[in-house]
Design a protein around this motif. Structure first.
Motif, PDB file in Angstrom:
ATOM      1  N   TYR A   1       0.849  -1.194  -0.016  1.00  0.00           N
ATOM      2  CA  TYR A   1      -0.042   0.228   0.144  1.00  0.00           C
ATOM      3  C   TYR A   1       0.948   0.847  -0.077  1.00  0.00           C
ATOM      4  O   TYR A   1       0.192   2.569   0.329  1.00  0.00           O
ATOM      5  CB  TYR A   1      -0.881   0.387   1.408  1.00  0.00           C
ATOM      6  CG  TYR A   1      -2.208  -1.180   0.895  1.00  0.00           C
ATOM      7  CD1 TYR A   1      -2.938   0.040   0.212  1.00  0.00           C
ATOM      8  CD2 TYR A   1      -2.504  -2.185   0.603  1.00  0.00           C
ATOM      9  CE1 TYR A   1      -4.631  -0.738  -0.042  1.00  0.00           C
ATOM     10  CE2 TYR A   1      -3.719  -2.640   0.930  1.00  0.00           C
ATOM     11  CZ  TYR A   1      -4.559  -1.536   0.778  1.00  0.00           C
ATOM     12  OH  TYR A   1      -5.448  -2.704  -0.159  1.00  0.00           O
TER      13      TYR A   1
ATOM     14  N   GLN B   1      -3.542   5.837   2.539  1.00  0.00           N
ATOM     15  CA  GLN B   1      -3.446   4.529   2.699  1.00  0.00           C
ATOM     16  C   GLN B   1      -3.796   3.939   3.764  1.00  0.00           C
ATOM     17  O   GLN B   1      -4.091   2.891   3.128  1.00  0.00           O
ATOM     18  CB  GLN B   1      -2.125   4.363   1.788  1.00  0.00           C
ATOM     19  CG  GLN B   1      -1.758   5.209   0.657  1.00  0.00           C
ATOM     20  CD  GLN B   1      -2.679   4.349  -0.358  1.00  0.00           C
ATOM     21  OE1 GLN B   1      -3.519   5.542  -0.431  1.00  0.00           O
ATOM     22  NE2 GLN B   1      -2.786   3.230  -1.211  1.00  0.00           N
TER      23      GLN B   1
ATOM     24  N   LYS C   1      -5.903   3.852   5.629  1.00  0.00           N
ATOM     25  CA  LYS C   1      -7.364   3.538   5.467  1.00  0.00           C
ATOM     26  C   LYS C   1      -8.081   3.322   4.556  1.00  0.00           C
ATOM     27  O   LYS C   1      -8.777   2.124   5.074  1.00  0.00           O
ATOM     28  CB  LYS C   1      -7.920   5.008   5.579  1.00  0.00           C
ATOM     29  CG  LYS C   1      -7.607   6.055   6.851  1.00  0.00           C
ATOM     30  CD  LYS C   1      -8.704   6.544   6.868  1.00  0.00           C
ATOM     31  CE  LYS C   1      -8.972   7.357   8.616  1.00  0.00           C
ATOM     32  NZ  LYS C   1      -9.970   8.870   9.065  1.00  0.00           N
ATOM     33  N   LYS C   2      -7.614   3.327   3.380  1.00  0.00           N
ATOM     34  CA  LYS C   2      -8.076   2.917   2.186  1.00  0.00           C
ATOM     35  C   LYS C   2      -7.632   1.090   2.516  1.00  0.00           C
ATOM     36  O   LYS C   2      -8.476   0.013   2.378  1.00  0.00           O
ATOM     37  CB  LYS C   2      -7.381   2.779   1.285  1.00  0.00           C
ATOM     38  CG  LYS C   2      -7.436   1.973  -0.263  1.00  0.00           C
ATOM     39  CD  LYS C   2      -6.997   2.359  -1.470  1.00  0.00           C
ATOM     40  CE  LYS C   2      -6.771   1.729  -2.382  1.00  0.00           C
ATOM     41  NZ  LYS C   2      -8.089   0.952  -2.668  1.00  0.00           N
TER      42      LYS C   2
ATOM     43  N   ASP D   1     -10.503  -0.537   4.953  1.00  0.00           N
ATOM     44  CA  ASP D   1     -11.454  -1.049   3.751  1.00  0.00           C
ATOM     45  C   ASP D   1     -11.444  -2.173   3.277  1.00  0.00           C
ATOM     46  O   ASP D   1     -12.502  -2.603   3.118  1.00  0.00           O
ATOM     47  CB  ASP D   1     -11.384   0.153   3.214  1.00  0.00           C
ATOM     48  CG  ASP D   1     -12.119   1.750   3.622  1.00  0.00           C
ATOM     49  OD1 ASP D   1     -12.016   1.159   5.007  1.00  0.00           O
ATOM     50  OD2 ASP D   1     -12.027   3.157   3.436  1.00  0.00           O
ATOM     51  N   ASP D   2      -9.912  -2.666   2.482  1.00  0.00           N
ATOM     52  CA  ASP D   2     -10.121  -3.243   1.772  1.00  0.00           C
ATOM     53  C   ASP D   2      -9.576  -4.223   2.545  1.00  0.00           C
ATOM     54  O   ASP D   2      -9.685  -5.793   1.508  1.00  0.00           O
ATOM     55  CB  ASP D   2      -9.202  -3.334   0.952  1.00  0.00           C
ATOM     56  CG  ASP D   2      -8.862  -2.023  -0.129  1.00  0.00           C
ATOM     57  OD1 ASP D   2      -9.772  -1.392  -0.301  1.00  0.00           O
ATOM     58  OD2 ASP D   2      -8.150  -2.085  -1.047  1.00  0.00           O
TER      59      ASP D   2
END
Length: 198
Positions: free
Chosen positions: A11, A95, A97-98, A101-102
């Motif tokens: 990430y 990144q 937080k992404k 989420d993923d």
């Protein structure tokens, strides 16, 4: 390790090497990164109005550093200072937080980790309100040992000096020294070459 190094790197995370005394962030800084310790230790501290250091935690390999502040709009209430040479991996907040989420399972793991740390902080605060120095010290020992997989008696070396224990508990150094000797006599700690094992 809380989040695998490979996943963090995928990430866009970066690896940094730091020497003892380096400052990762200062009190009042805006949180911009997720930090995870690969090796070494970092202390979280604060200085009171008299300039006296209060150590709130010493974090070791595998732990994250003040990640809870990535979820709220607040500045750091503590300093993060390298306690012994360390390697950290850091990932930008967006990144991080992404990634959560993923990967919902990692998000749940982070929530469980935060809950456990908060639980032990409450226990430590409760112990620090005690008038008995042994209760205060054992509260600190229990808190720090709670992050280690080996919970057997005397398996954990307390990563703090007597002065740092005094800073954490609000006790005088002399009281800390006397109380540790008392705990050793009671068989609750072992002292090996000046190091405390709990």
């Amino acid at each position: 390790m809380l989040i695998s190094k490979d996943l963090l790197l995928s990430y866009g995370a970066k690896i940094e090497h730091h020497d003892a005394g380096d400052i990762i962030f200062r009190e009042g800084d805006i949180p911009k990164f997720y930090y995870q310790i690969i090796s070494g230790r970092i202390k979280l501290n604060h200085y009171n109005e008299d300039g006296k250091e209060l150590i709130l935690a010493i974090l070791h390999a595998g732990l994250s550093v003040c990640e809870l502040l990535l979820f709220i709009d607040k500045t750091y209430p503590v300093n993060a200072i390298v306690f012994e040479a360390c390697i950290i991996i850091k990932l930008h907040k967006a990144q991080f937080k992404k990634l959560l989420d993923d990967h919902p399972k990692i998000s749940r793991d982070i929530n469980a980790f935060l809950s456990e740390r908060l639980y032990y902080k409450f226990i430590m605060l409760e112990n620090n309100s005690s008038l008995h120095p042994d209760v205060r010290l054992k509260g600190v020992f229990d808190y720090h040992k709670s992050f280690c997989p080996d919970q057997n008696p005397f398996s954990f070396e307390i990563p703090l000096t007597r002065q740092q224990l005094a800073s954490l508990t609000g006790l005088r150094v002399e009281t800390v020294i006397r109380t540790i000797k008392k705990l050793e006599k009671q068989g609750e700690v072992r002292i090996i070459q000046g190091k405390i094992f709990y």
